[in-house]
Design an enzyme around this catalytic site. Structure first.
Site, PDB file in Angstrom:
ATOM      1  N   GLU A  14       0.810  -1.064   0.154  1.00 23.47           N
ATOM      2  CA  GLU A  14       0.122   0.060  -0.053  1.00 23.47           C
ATOM      3  C   GLU A  14       0.986   1.293  -0.124  1.00 23.47           C
ATOM      4  OE1 GLU A  14      -2.514   3.092  -0.090  1.00 23.47           O
ATOM      5  OE2 GLU A  14      -1.117   2.836   1.443  1.00 23.47           O
ATOM      6  N   CYS A  61      -5.770   5.249   6.135  1.00 28.17           N
ATOM      7  CA  CYS A  61      -5.555   4.060   5.409  1.00 28.17           C
ATOM      8  C   CYS A  61      -6.749   3.404   4.920  1.00 28.17           C
ATOM      9  CB  CYS A  61      -4.661   3.122   5.836  1.00 28.17           C
ATOM     10  SG  CYS A  61      -4.291   1.557   5.190  1.00 28.17           S
ATOM     11  N   CYS A  64      -5.930  -0.927   6.473  1.00 28.37           N
ATOM     12  CA  CYS A  64      -6.184  -1.231   7.755  1.00 28.37           C
ATOM     13  C   CYS A  64      -7.107  -0.438   8.248  1.00 28.37           C
ATOM     14  CB  CYS A  64      -4.890  -1.247   8.610  1.00 28.37           C
ATOM     15  SG  CYS A  64      -4.144   0.330   8.721  1.00 28.37           S
ATOM     16  N   HIS A  68      -7.022   2.576  12.586  1.00 24.86           N
ATOM     17  CA  HIS A  68      -6.905   3.905  13.219  1.00 24.86           C
ATOM     18  C   HIS A  68      -8.075   4.412  13.774  1.00 24.86           C
ATOM     19  CE1 HIS A  68      -3.124   4.756  11.345  1.00 24.86           C
ATOM     20  NE2 HIS A  68      -3.196   3.886  10.480  1.00 24.86           N
ATOM     21  N   ARG A 481       0.026  -4.680  11.100  1.00 21.99           N
ATOM     22  CA  ARG A 481       1.360  -4.430  10.618  1.00 21.99           C
ATOM     23  C   ARG A 481       1.972  -4.127  11.900  1.00 21.99           C
ATOM     24  NH1 ARG A 481      -2.034  -3.790   7.341  1.00 21.99           N
ATOM     25  NH2 ARG A 481      -1.775  -4.483   5.029  1.00 21.99           N
ATOM     26  N   SER A 504       3.949   0.971  10.172  1.00 24.54           N
ATOM     27  CA  SER A 504       5.105   1.066   8.966  1.00 24.54           C
ATOM     28  C   SER A 504       6.213   2.115   9.219  1.00 24.54           C
ATOM     29  CB  SER A 504       4.407   1.164   7.735  1.00 24.54           C
ATOM     30  OG  SER A 504       3.547   0.028   7.347  1.00 24.54           O
ATOM     31  N   CYS A 549       2.930  -0.602   4.847  1.00 27.32           N
ATOM     32  CA  CYS A 549       1.811   0.536   4.314  1.00 27.32           C
ATOM     33  C   CYS A 549       2.391   1.876   4.385  1.00 27.32           C
ATOM     34  CB  CYS A 549       0.571   0.147   5.062  1.00 27.32           C
ATOM     35  SG  CYS A 549      -0.709   1.308   4.675  1.00 27.32           S
ATOM     36  N   CYS A 552      -0.177   4.690   6.001  1.00 25.04           N
ATOM     37  CA  CYS A 552      -0.256   4.587   7.271  1.00 25.04           C
ATOM     38  C   CYS A 552       0.978   5.188   7.936  1.00 25.04           C
ATOM     39  CB  CYS A 552      -0.233   3.215   7.963  1.00 25.04           C
ATOM     40  SG  CYS A 552      -1.853   2.542   7.912  1.00 25.04           S
TER      41      CYS A 552
END
Ligand code: NFE
Ligand code: MG
Length: 570
Positions: A14, A61, A64, A68, A481, A504, A549, A552
């Site tokens: 991503e 994002c 995911c 958040h 992640r 990330s 990602c 993120c």
């Protein structure tokens, strides 16, 4: 001969990620990970109603999507002393749990498998041989020779048309591919099945949260009314739907994902000694099964492992998290060498990188939109491997059983976990554990409802008139992640500061003021081959094992447009 190799962008992730490595004698001697986009959600949050924060931050994002929102809810609820009802906590776990199960399975089949599985080789498989292997490793019913023949015919049509469609741009035929054609065909069949499966099971989000991606939440609980006699509420029929989805989720990960992972890994055992990296692992823990602050009641325990020392799990303390910008395209009011805890965090972009995308990034300069989070001044790997190592070392029953089973089937010891292969295996192991645990959460929810408790929302402290003039809170969450933290400060009813430190960002972090490299960089510099710089499949294997990602990580939108997939070698 030493040469620089650039992969930009890395695909099947991503967002936008550039990897530069220094190759010497077919090994990677040095590496730089650069996130090439900026957005700035944290700045957008300032001045807003904290009860709306989850809805904005969830849009960081589209992969995911849940995490958040939940991290934001926990931060705001921490700041305002809001305790959510037990039903709401269970529903959040089910929504987050299914996010994990879907996200990890998609990652394995659709983002990572093609680093190990040669689609074109599947064309030369004997479908009867594939059927034999399928029956040996799993009771999954799609296992006949005619089934695999049909899959092969479908792929042959792609290839015969000269247009590989979703399989374009692979390094097909690369000698690093080791699977026999029959196993390649098995994996391709499951690649296609997983596409349909994930679309089915994620409907759990639409029942509890109205939609997917980005289901609805509310500060103080969940926006899902429970009334067994209602038609537009969580009722007996909806609960049956959810139970069935959880069953189908568990069946697929137990009977398809897990046996495939073990089968594929058996051909790549050399990758159990490649791509380890920092050796430091952090998890804030996840899936609270009581109050969110009861850290003994987390399904996956929290903790920190340093220097690969599995005999000691250190306690996690979020006050030890700090971010550097020494090599990042930001400035701090305290200067480039300062480090800031998120409660004092600053998000001030200052791009001073190369004027064109094709210039090489240089060690010693700024080279990324990622900040460099550090824990107690150390780079930390976060994500499935960190979670499973901490769980394993903490004596978690499920992790010990499944980690032991995978290690046993592969005939390797625990040291094999510190690797690219270990990271990919850990992701599968935790997917099975979560899919199983969801059945318990679901049963707990039904028991509570049957006993007459249908509360999903606590209105206490909803009214800003009840808030102190200043408050601050921390929302931990362990996302697919890895460790995610949201830190919020509220002044006179509005957000005055908002900071996210995201999985990330930890893993793709650049060097810090001490020159310590981040986890992607460290992994690429850990006994890492690069046999053919024109076709750098080994870089993809290790980077994809983290499931990057970038959205993120830096929360970015690129207004410039981006170069198409390219590999540049000099
Ligand atoms: Ni956009 Fe995310 C997860 C978060 S990773 S995918 O999992 O938080 O940086
Ligand atoms: Mg941040």
């Amino acid at each position: 001969m030493a040469r620089k190799v650039v992969v930009d962008p890395i695909t099947r992730i991503e967002g936008h990620l550039r990897i530069e490595v220094q190759e010497e004698n077919r090994r990677i001697a040095n590496a730089w990970a650069s996130s090439t986009q900026f957005r700035g959600i944290e700045t957008i949050m300032e001045g807003r109603d904290p009860r709306d924060a989850w809805a904005f931050t969830q849009r960081i994002c589209g992969v995911c999507t849940v995490v958040h929102a939940v991290a934001s809810l926990r931060a705001v609820e921490d700041a305002l002393d809001i305790v959510i009802p037990p039903n709401a906590n269970i529903i959040r776990n089910l929504v987050h749990g299914m996010q994990f199960v879907q996200d990890h399975t998609i990652h394995f089949y659709h983002l990572h498998a093609l680093d190990w599985v040669d689609v074109v080789s599947a064309l030369s498989a004997n479908p009867a041989g594939t059927a034999r292997i399928a029956r040996q490793i799993s009771p999954w019913p799609n296992n006949s020779a005619s089934y695999f023949q049909a899959v092969q015919d479908r792929v042959r049509k792609f290839v015969g048309s000269g247009q590989l469609g979703i399989f374009t741009n692979g390094y097909w035929g690369h000698p690093a591919y080791k699977l026999p054609p029959e196993v390649n065909l098995l994996a391709v069949a499951h690649y296609l099945e997983a596409l349909d499966w994930q679309r089915d099971v994620i409907r759990l989000h639409t029942i509890f949260g109205g939609k997917n991606p980005h289901p609805n939440f509310v500060v103080g609980g969940m926006a899902s009314a429970i009334n067994l006699d209602g038609t537009a509420t969580i009722n007996a029929e909806r609960l049956t739907d959810i139970k069935d989805m959880i069953t189908r989720a568990r069946q697929f990960v137990e009977q398809v994902y897990f046996p495939d992972l073990v089968a594929v890994a058996g051909f790549y055992k050399d990758w159990a000694a490649i791509g380890g990296g920092t050796g430091n692992y952090l998890t804030p823990g996840e899936f609270p099964e009581a109050d969110v602050r009861d850290f003994d009641a987390l399904y996956f325990p929290r903790g920190v492992i340093l220097d690969k020392n599995l005999s000691e799990v250190l306690p996690y303390d979020h006050m030890k998290v700090k971010e550097y910008v020494t090599h990042s395209w930001y400035e701090y009011s305290g200067g480039k060498d300062a480090s800031l805890h998120p409660y004092e965090g600053e998000t001030t972009p200052r791009y001073d990188g190369p004027p064109t995308p094709w210039q090489y990034l240089q060690d010693g300069e700024t080279y990324t939109w990622m900040k460099a989070p550090r824990y107690d001044d150390r780079p930390m790997e976060v994500g499935p491997l960190a979670r499973m190592l901490v769980a394993y070392a903490s004596g978690h029953d499920g992790a010990q059983e499944l980690v032991g089973e995978v290690l046993g089937q592969l005939g390797v010891g625990p040291a094999a976990l510190f690797s690219t292969l270990g990271r990919t295996a850990a992701r599968c192991i935790e997917t099975v554990l979560i899919a199983r645990r969801m059945e318990k959460w679901f049963d707990d929810l039904v028991t509570r409802i049957k006993s007459g408790d249908t509360a999903t929302f606590n209105p206490q402290n909803w009214d800003p008139g009840s808030w102190p003039s200043e408050a601050q809170g921390y929302g931990y969450l362990d996302a697919p992640r890895g460790s995610l933290g949201h830190w919020v400060q509220i002044r006179d009813g509005k957000i005055s500061r908002y900071q996210c430190v995201v999985p990330s960002t930890w893993n793709c972090s650049p060097r810090d003021v001490h020159g310590q490299v981040g986890p992607y960089e460290a992994a690429l510099m850990d006994n890492h081959p690069l046999v053919d710089p024109e076709r750098p499949i080994e870089i993809l294997r290790t980077i994809h094992s983290f499931d990057p990602c970038m959205a993120c990580g830096v929360h970015v939108l690129d207004a410039q447009g981006n170069p198409v997939t390219q590999v540049k070698v000099q």
